[in-house]
Design a protein around this motif. Structure first.
Motif, PDB file in Angstrom:
ATOM      1  N   ARG A   1      19.924  -0.072  30.234  1.00  0.00           N
ATOM      2  CA  ARG A   1      18.476  -0.039  30.503  1.00  0.00           C
ATOM      3  C   ARG A   1      17.705   0.552  29.311  1.00  0.00           C
ATOM      4  NH1 ARG A   1      20.717   3.842  33.830  1.00  0.00           N
ATOM      5  NH2 ARG A   1      20.046   6.015  33.475  1.00  0.00           N
TER       6      ARG A   1
ATOM      7  N   GLN B   1      15.424   5.845  35.777  1.00  0.00           N
ATOM      8  CA  GLN B   1      16.260   6.471  36.794  1.00  0.00           C
ATOM      9  C   GLN B   1      16.019   7.973  36.817  1.00  0.00           C
ATOM     10  OE1 GLN B   1      18.273   4.384  38.864  1.00  0.00           O
ATOM     11  NE2 GLN B   1      16.848   3.019  37.760  1.00  0.00           N
TER      12      GLN B   1
ATOM     13  N   SER C   1      14.065   0.233  30.762  1.00  0.00           N
ATOM     14  CA  SER C   1      13.627  -0.922  31.550  1.00  0.00           C
ATOM     15  C   SER C   1      13.334  -0.567  33.014  1.00  0.00           C
ATOM     16  CB  SER C   1      14.664  -2.039  31.497  1.00  0.00           C
ATOM     17  OG  SER C   1      15.901  -1.582  32.018  1.00  0.00           O
ATOM     18  N   SER C   2      14.111   0.366  33.561  1.00  0.00           N
ATOM     19  CA  SER C   2      13.917   0.793  34.951  1.00  0.00           C
ATOM     20  C   SER C   2      14.324   2.257  35.031  1.00  0.00           C
ATOM     21  CB  SER C   2      14.759  -0.063  35.904  1.00  0.00           C
ATOM     22  OG  SER C   2      14.603   0.386  37.249  1.00  0.00           O
TER      23      SER C   2
ATOM     24  N   SER D   1       7.385   6.933  37.546  1.00  0.00           N
ATOM     25  CA  SER D   1       8.159   6.934  38.779  1.00  0.00           C
ATOM     26  C   SER D   1       9.494   6.240  38.571  1.00  0.00           C
ATOM     27  CB  SER D   1       7.382   6.226  39.893  1.00  0.00           C
ATOM     28  OG  SER D   1       6.144   6.845  40.123  1.00  0.00           O
ATOM     29  N   VAL D   2      10.442   6.571  39.409  1.00  0.00           N
ATOM     30  CA  VAL D   2      11.734   5.877  39.372  1.00  0.00           C
ATOM     31  C   VAL D   2      11.487   4.377  39.529  1.00  0.00           C
ATOM     32  CG1 VAL D   2      13.911   5.544  40.589  1.00  0.00           C
ATOM     33  CG2 VAL D   2      13.044   7.852  40.214  1.00  0.00           C
ATOM     34  N   GLY D   3      12.114   3.603  38.671  1.00  0.00           N
ATOM     35  CA  GLY D   3      11.952   2.159  38.690  1.00  0.00           C
ATOM     36  C   GLY D   3      10.931   1.633  37.700  1.00  0.00           C
ATOM     37  N   ASP D   4      10.096   2.512  37.146  1.00  0.00           N
ATOM     38  CA  ASP D   4       9.084   2.090  36.180  1.00  0.00           C
ATOM     39  C   ASP D   4       9.725   1.681  34.858  1.00  0.00           C
ATOM     40  OD1 ASP D   4       6.323   4.403  36.945  1.00  0.00           O
ATOM     41  OD2 ASP D   4       7.077   2.611  37.967  1.00  0.00           O
ATOM     42  N   ARG D   5       9.006   0.820  34.147  1.00  0.00           N
ATOM     43  CA  ARG D   5       9.355   0.491  32.763  1.00  0.00           C
ATOM     44  C   ARG D   5       8.580   1.451  31.869  1.00  0.00           C
ATOM     45  NH1 ARG D   5      11.204  -4.189  30.216  1.00  0.00           N
ATOM     46  NH2 ARG D   5      10.493  -4.530  28.076  1.00  0.00           N
TER      47      ARG D   5
END
Lengths: 118, 107
Positions: B61, B79, B76-77, B14-18
């Motif tokens: 990221r 997008q 890292s996050s 998902s968006v925001g996942d590492r």
């Protein structure tokens, strides 16, 4: 902006020949190792061949040795791939890329599609 | 020839996942390891070279680590624009070889 523009792809019968070209601009082509990389439909990337700045060294993946020839014309900032005895398994998008020795493929063209089929 | 093996072959996130992608070489390649991103219908783009150096213009990221035979690409996050296929590639010796790719999909 660095540009690499491939041309010469198309449909060819098994056993046929095709010559790809790649026009380079906005970098010192004559100082750069260059490569061809291909990607069969829906598959991963495969390095095909590379050539030293002055053309004195050339290397190939085993599957194309004796059939493909990489060359360059530094006066015209151009890279070539002569492909003979083409097989169905050579069907792929062919990319030219700048490939410094020991470094990454840092600039890529948009690719040209070669389809080998009867 | 040096074989490059990536894992996993695909992942959903998902968006925001590492996100972490691994790459293993069949023999030591020191730090001669590069990472590429390829979006559908587009040419690959180098993200990381020499195992951990960020290519100019690539968002921070993205990061890479490892040496010898084991390497990692981390986002890292995640997008929206990062949903793509990622390849590792060794530039230690000829033939230059790629991993089989890791497809990052939307969960």
């Amino acid at each position: 902006e660095v540009q690499l523009v491939e041309a010469g792809g198309g449909l060819v019968q098994p056993g046929g020949s095709l010559r790809l070209s790649c026009a380079a601009s906005e970098f010192i082509f004559s100082s750069s190792w260059m490569s061809w990389v291909r990607q069969a439909p829906g598959k991963g990337l495969e390095w095909v061949a590379n050539i030293k700045q002055d053309g004195s060294e050339k290397y190939y993946v085993d599957s194309v040795k004796g059939r493909f020839t990489i060359s360059r014309d530094n006066a015209k900032n151009s890279l070539f791939l002569q492909m003979n005895s083409l097989r169905a398994e050579d069907t792929a998008v062919y990319y030219c890329a700048r490939s410094p020795w020991g470094g990454p493929f840092d600039y890529w063209g948009q690719g040209t599609l070669v389809t080998v089929s009867s | 020839d040096i074989q490059m093996t990536q894992s996993p072959s695909s992942l959903s996130a998902s968006v925001g996942d590492r996100v972490t992608i691994s790459c293993r070489a069949s023999q030591s390649i020191s730090s001669y390891l590069n990472w590429y991103q390829q979006r559908p219908g587009k040419a690959p783009k180098v993200l990381i070279y020499a195992a951990s150096s960020l290519q100019s213009g690539v968002p921070s990221r993205f990061s890479g680590s490892g040496s010898g035979t084991d390497f990692t690409l981390t986002i890292s996050s995640l997008q929206a624009e990062d949903f793509a296929t990622y390849y590792c590639q060794q530039s230690h010796s000829t033939p230059r070889t790629f991993g089989q790719g890791t497809k990052v999909e939307i969960k």
